[in-house]
Every structure is written in C-alpha cells, then in structure tokens.
Design a protein around this motif. Structure first.
Motif, PDB file in Angstrom:
ATOM      1  N   MET A  62      -4.129  44.094  -6.952  1.00 45.90           N
ATOM      2  CA  MET A  62      -5.042  43.360  -7.823  1.00 45.90           C
ATOM      3  C   MET A  62      -4.488  41.970  -8.082  1.00 45.90           C
ATOM      4  O   MET A  62      -3.266  41.789  -8.187  1.00 45.90           O
ATOM      5  N   ILE A  63      -5.363  40.998  -8.179  1.00 43.02           N
ATOM      6  CA  ILE A  63      -4.994  39.685  -8.693  1.00 43.02           C
ATOM      7  C   ILE A  63      -5.402  39.679 -10.159  1.00 43.02           C
ATOM      8  O   ILE A  63      -6.553  39.955 -10.495  1.00 43.02           O
ATOM      9  N   ALA A  64      -4.466  39.400 -11.034  1.00 42.72           N
ATOM     10  CA  ALA A  64      -4.739  39.415 -12.467  1.00 42.72           C
ATOM     11  C   ALA A  64      -5.613  38.225 -12.873  1.00 42.72           C
ATOM     12  O   ALA A  64      -5.816  37.295 -12.105  1.00 42.72           O
ATOM     13  N   GLY A  65      -6.100  38.283 -14.115  1.00 41.23           N
ATOM     14  CA  GLY A  65      -6.862  37.162 -14.670  1.00 41.23           C
ATOM     15  C   GLY A  65      -8.340  37.461 -14.773  1.00 41.23           C
ATOM     16  O   GLY A  65      -9.007  37.673 -13.760  1.00 41.23           O
ATOM     17  N   ILE A  66      -8.879  37.469 -16.012  1.00 40.91           N
ATOM     18  CA  ILE A  66     -10.292  37.837 -16.205  1.00 40.91           C
ATOM     19  C   ILE A  66     -11.204  36.624 -16.377  1.00 40.91           C
ATOM     20  O   ILE A  66     -12.419  36.792 -16.496  1.00 40.91           O
ATOM     21  N   ASP A  67     -10.630  35.422 -16.380  1.00 40.60           N
ATOM     22  CA  ASP A  67     -11.418  34.194 -16.584  1.00 40.60           C
ATOM     23  C   ASP A  67     -11.061  33.156 -15.538  1.00 40.60           C
ATOM     24  O   ASP A  67      -9.883  32.981 -15.214  1.00 40.60           O
ATOM     25  N   LEU A  68     -12.069  32.397 -15.085  1.00 42.98           N
ATOM     26  CA  LEU A  68     -11.772  31.257 -14.223  1.00 42.98           C
ATOM     27  C   LEU A  68     -12.748  30.128 -14.468  1.00 42.98           C
ATOM     28  O   LEU A  68     -13.880  30.332 -14.909  1.00 42.98           O
ATOM     29  N   ALA A  69     -12.272  28.934 -14.167  1.00 43.39           N
ATOM     30  CA  ALA A  69     -13.134  27.751 -14.117  1.00 43.39           C
ATOM     31  C   ALA A  69     -12.682  26.941 -12.920  1.00 43.39           C
ATOM     32  O   ALA A  69     -11.483  26.804 -12.658  1.00 43.39           O
ATOM     33  N   GLY A  70     -13.640  26.419 -12.184  1.00 40.06           N
ATOM     34  CA  GLY A  70     -13.272  25.666 -10.996  1.00 40.06           C
ATOM     35  C   GLY A  70     -14.477  25.115 -10.274  1.00 40.06           C
ATOM     36  O   GLY A  70     -15.554  24.932 -10.864  1.00 40.06           O
ATOM     37  N   THR A  71     -14.307  24.876  -8.983  1.00 39.77           N
ATOM     38  CA  THR A  71     -15.319  24.225  -8.159  1.00 39.77           C
ATOM     39  C   THR A  71     -15.709  25.120  -6.990  1.00 39.77           C
ATOM     40  O   THR A  71     -14.833  25.675  -6.315  1.00 39.77           O
ATOM     41  N   VAL A  72     -16.998  25.230  -6.740  1.00 34.36           N
ATOM     42  CA  VAL A  72     -17.485  26.023  -5.613  1.00 34.36           C
ATOM     43  C   VAL A  72     -17.054  25.368  -4.302  1.00 34.36           C
ATOM     44  O   VAL A  72     -17.272  24.169  -4.094  1.00 34.36           O
ATOM     45  N   GLU A  73     -16.435  26.178  -3.432  1.00 35.89           N
ATOM     46  CA  GLU A  73     -16.055  25.694  -2.103  1.00 35.89           C
ATOM     47  C   GLU A  73     -17.089  26.086  -1.055  1.00 35.89           C
ATOM     48  O   GLU A  73     -17.451  25.283  -0.197  1.00 35.89           O
ATOM     49  N   GLN A  74     -17.536  27.326  -1.094  1.00 39.01           N
ATOM     50  CA  GLN A  74     -18.532  27.837  -0.148  1.00 39.01           C
ATOM     51  C   GLN A  74     -19.497  28.742  -0.897  1.00 39.01           C
ATOM     52  O   GLN A  74     -19.107  29.445  -1.839  1.00 39.01           O
ATOM     53  N   SER A  75     -20.761  28.744  -0.462  1.00 38.02           N
ATOM     54  CA  SER A  75     -21.744  29.603  -1.113  1.00 38.02           C
ATOM     55  C   SER A  75     -22.889  29.950  -0.176  1.00 38.02           C
ATOM     56  O   SER A  75     -23.408  29.092   0.536  1.00 38.02           O
ATOM     57  N   SER A  76     -23.268  31.233  -0.188  1.00 36.11           N
ATOM     58  CA  SER A  76     -24.495  31.664   0.476  1.00 36.11           C
ATOM     59  C   SER A  76     -25.514  32.124  -0.574  1.00 36.11           C
ATOM     60  O   SER A  76     -26.540  32.700  -0.245  1.00 36.11           O
ATOM     61  N   HIS A  77     -25.193  31.870  -1.837  1.00 34.92           N
ATOM     62  CA  HIS A  77     -26.078  32.215  -2.948  1.00 34.92           C
ATOM     63  C   HIS A  77     -27.017  31.038  -3.205  1.00 34.92           C
ATOM     64  O   HIS A  77     -26.573  29.881  -3.243  1.00 34.92           O
ATOM     65  N   PRO A  78     -28.311  31.279  -3.416  1.00 39.75           N
ATOM     66  CA  PRO A  78     -29.271  30.171  -3.546  1.00 39.75           C
ATOM     67  C   PRO A  78     -29.052  29.263  -4.748  1.00 39.75           C
ATOM     68  O   PRO A  78     -29.493  28.110  -4.746  1.00 39.75           O
ATOM     69  N   ASP A  79     -28.360  29.738  -5.772  1.00 35.62           N
ATOM     70  CA  ASP A  79     -28.186  28.936  -6.986  1.00 35.62           C
ATOM     71  C   ASP A  79     -26.973  28.005  -6.941  1.00 35.62           C
ATOM     72  O   ASP A  79     -26.828  27.151  -7.820  1.00 35.62           O
ATOM     73  N   TRP A  80     -26.114  28.191  -5.916  1.00 33.72           N
ATOM     74  CA  TRP A  80     -24.850  27.456  -5.927  1.00 33.72           C
ATOM     75  C   TRP A  80     -24.584  26.765  -4.599  1.00 33.72           C
ATOM     76  O   TRP A  80     -24.922  27.285  -3.539  1.00 33.72           O
ATOM     77  N   LYS A  81     -23.952  25.596  -4.708  1.00 33.65           N
ATOM     78  CA  LYS A  81     -23.574  24.846  -3.511  1.00 33.65           C
ATOM     79  C   LYS A  81     -22.173  24.278  -3.706  1.00 33.65           C
ATOM     80  O   LYS A  81     -21.664  24.199  -4.841  1.00 33.65           O
ATOM     81  N   ALA A  82     -21.533  23.880  -2.617  1.00 31.41           N
ATOM     82  CA  ALA A  82     -20.189  23.315  -2.687  1.00 31.41           C
ATOM     83  C   ALA A  82     -20.180  22.123  -3.640  1.00 31.41           C
ATOM     84  O   ALA A  82     -21.083  21.281  -3.617  1.00 31.41           O
ATOM     85  N   GLY A  83     -19.170  22.089  -4.492  1.00 31.67           N
ATOM     86  CA  GLY A  83     -19.038  21.000  -5.454  1.00 31.67           C
ATOM     87  C   GLY A  83     -19.501  21.342  -6.858  1.00 31.67           C
ATOM     88  O   GLY A  83     -19.185  20.615  -7.804  1.00 31.67           O
ATOM     89  N   ASP A  84     -20.255  22.437  -7.008  1.00 28.32           N
ATOM     90  CA  ASP A  84     -20.712  22.833  -8.341  1.00 28.32           C
ATOM     91  C   ASP A  84     -19.536  23.258  -9.208  1.00 28.32           C
ATOM     92  O   ASP A  84     -18.615  23.947  -8.737  1.00 28.32           O
ATOM     93  N   LYS A  85     -19.577  22.866 -10.474  1.00 28.44           N
ATOM     94  CA  LYS A  85     -18.546  23.246 -11.434  1.00 28.44           C
ATOM     95  C   LYS A  85     -19.009  24.506 -12.177  1.00 28.44           C
ATOM     96  O   LYS A  85     -20.103  24.521 -12.753  1.00 28.44           O
TER      97      LYS A  85
END
Length: 328
Positions: A62-85
């Motif tokens: 397991m990688i620990a940590g239940i929270d993250l904030a960052g930038t989208v690198e790759q996405s196949s989801h319609p709501d998200w694209k690279a660069g989204d915060k």
C-alpha cells in the motif's frame, strides 16, 4: 520500468512496516486519471496506517496517504484534462487504493474535485480531510437549523486538525465557540482562531448522566466515547451534534434520554464515501468561510521523508493544527 518516490507499507511478521522507497508505475491500480501529486497532509488515520496501530490498511503493498492535491497528467475521463488542478480525499486511498504519499497517483475521475478559486494545492492540503470533515460538520449543523442565534457550539479535540478548522470556520460565521481541549497550554492558540471560551476536556470525561445541565446548542466532536456521550447529555432542546471522529474510542456510553426528552439529533459525518456534490459544496464553502490567515497560522510543513516519524506524534496528540506534506 519507470519508478517514483512513495511511502510503501508492507505486511510484516508482526504488524506492518512503512518505508520511503521507489514504487513501480506498473504496480499502480486501475483508474482513468493520473495525477502528479504535489502536496498531501497528515491526518489521524494516516498516523494509524504509518504506525500499524490499527488495521487501516487492507491490501498490500500500500502507498499511505488519504489526501492529495496536484495536477492532472493524463486522463481518459470526460471531466478532466492534463493541467487541471484537483483535490482528492478519501475513497479508500491509503486503505484499499494506493494513496497520496507518492509523486504519482492513479484514481477514478469521479473521485476528484476541482480546486476552488483562491485555494492553492498547498492550502487544500492544509485543509485536508480534517478540514473538509470539519466543514461537512458545519454544513450538517446548518442544515439542522443550528444558527449563531441558537446558542454556543462546543468543539472537542479543538487543538487538533478537525477542531482547529471547525473553530476557525464557526467563529467566522458568528457562532460563540466553546473549545474543549486537554492541552490548556493551547488556550491562546484557540482564542486566536476565534474561540470565545476554552474549557478543559476533563469536564467531558466524567461519568455520563442521562441528562445534564443544558450548555450548548450543538457541537462538533472528533473524540467519541464518553466525551460524545457527555456532549449529548448537555445539548439544549432541539440541538444537534455532528460526530466525525473516534480518538477516544468507538463506544458510546449514552442513553436515549437526550434524543427522546430533548429532541437532540446525533448526526454522523462520513468523509470517505461522501457524495461528490456534497464534497463540492464543502470545498466551495471552505474557499469562502475559512480565513486563509488563520489557516496559515495552524499549518506546519514537512517533507515526504519526515511523514513516517510524524505518525506516532499525531496519535499521541502532539500535533497542533494541520501538517502539510510536500511531495515534490
């Protein structure tokens, strides 16, 4: 094979082990969005996972940590694209899904919330699950009809992450906040966040009466057990308590008296599987109702290489406010 830095938890002969190491991209779990993680945070549940003090982690490695904030690198989801915060809290990260103490995470796009205007990735993790849970608790009290005119609001574990943010938000909204803490040395800190009164937690750890003198219109509790039972017994007629933690235990040595004789409502707050629309509402309100200067005052920054050593500290109640973890 590409690798990235991560805190990895493995099963051991006795409990678990946690170590900062290199993790293979090929071991990432399924998801339609890959995020470059910039910041994470340290919550009570993270402390449990890092130390192995409770069976929080349910798959290995397991990688620990239940929270993250960052930038989208790759996405196949319609709501998200690279660069989204984006920000992501819960959904089993660090428990059943590889978590946030890593330079890279792959998650489901449906789990993500767009960072609101005015909140940086660092700010979002200064808030983290603790602050987001605090806001869910405030929303629950508001939805129940508890207003500043209703009377005082008590916040338990007030010097901790949930309590610090709850105190700051409620005071800004005009509530008379009674902060309960076992660390009286933190009284000045709590009053700086807006607490009108600071009380010793010992008054809420005494044997519970079915009904005690009415003291407050509601509360936010991250402690549980006897503390929560006493809060309920002291809540005014028609009031409500939002329960969101169990630092003192999962038991509730209460009675039905507060509920059927005073019409008190106990509202359970779940941050892990909370529906996405309520998450968006909470983050929007945090952007407007949390004083950024106060957030800065309650926040301490550490590096990813320090996170493991802070696990025991948060469990021992030695952490004030919020800890942000710089990933990159």
């Amino acid at each position: 094979m590409a690798t990235f830095k991560a805190i990895r938890i493995d099963k051991a002969d006795k409990g678990t082990t946690a170590a900062l190491t290199q993790f293979d991209d090929a071991e990432l779990m399924d998801g339609d969005v890959t995020v470059r993680v910039e910041w994470s945070t340290l919550n009570y549940k993270d402390g449990l996972a890092l130390t192995g003090k409770a069976p929080v982690v349910r798959r290995f490695p397991m990688i620990a940590g239940i929270d993250l904030a960052g930038t989208v690198e790759q996405s196949s989801h319609p709501d998200w694209k690279a660069g989204d915060k984006v920000v992501c809290n819960g959904w089993g990260m660090g428990e059943t899904h590889l978590g946030a103490y890593a330079e890279k995470a792959r998650v489901k796009g449906d789990w993500l919330v767009r960072l609101p205007d005015g909140i940086s990735a660092r700010d979002a993790m200064a808030i983290g699950t603790a602050g987001y849970t605090a806001m869910l608790s405030v929303l629950a009290l508001e939805d129940h009809g508890v207003t500043p005119k209703s009377g005082p609001i008590v916040v338990t574990g007030a010097a901790g992450g949930v309590g610090s943010v709850a105190t700051a938000v409620l005071s800004k909204l005009g509530y008379h906040v009674i902060a309960s803490t076992g660390r009286q040395a933190e009284a000045a800190y709590l009053k700086g966040l807006g607490a009108a009164e600071v009380i010793d937690r010992s008054g809420l750890t005494v044997p519970v009466k079915p009904l005690a003198k009415e003291r407050w219109a509601g509360g936010v509790d991250s402690v549980g057990s006897t503390t929560l039972a006493n809060m309920l017994s002291m809540t005014k007629y028609g009031g409500a308590v939002a329960a969101c933690g169990l630092a003192a235990g999962m038991d509730l040595p209460s009675s039905v008296a507060p509920f059927i004789l005073r019409g008190v409502c106990l509202i359970g707050i779940d941050s892990v599987m909370c529906p996405i629309e309520r998450r968006k509402r909470a983050w929007s309100r945090l952007a407007s109702d949390l004083d950024k200067a106060k957030l800065a005052d309650i926040t301490h920054e550490i590096g990813l290489d320090e996170a493991i050593s802070y696990g025991p500290k948060i469990l021992a109640g030695e952490v004030r406010g919020r800890i942000v973890v710089k990933i990159v």
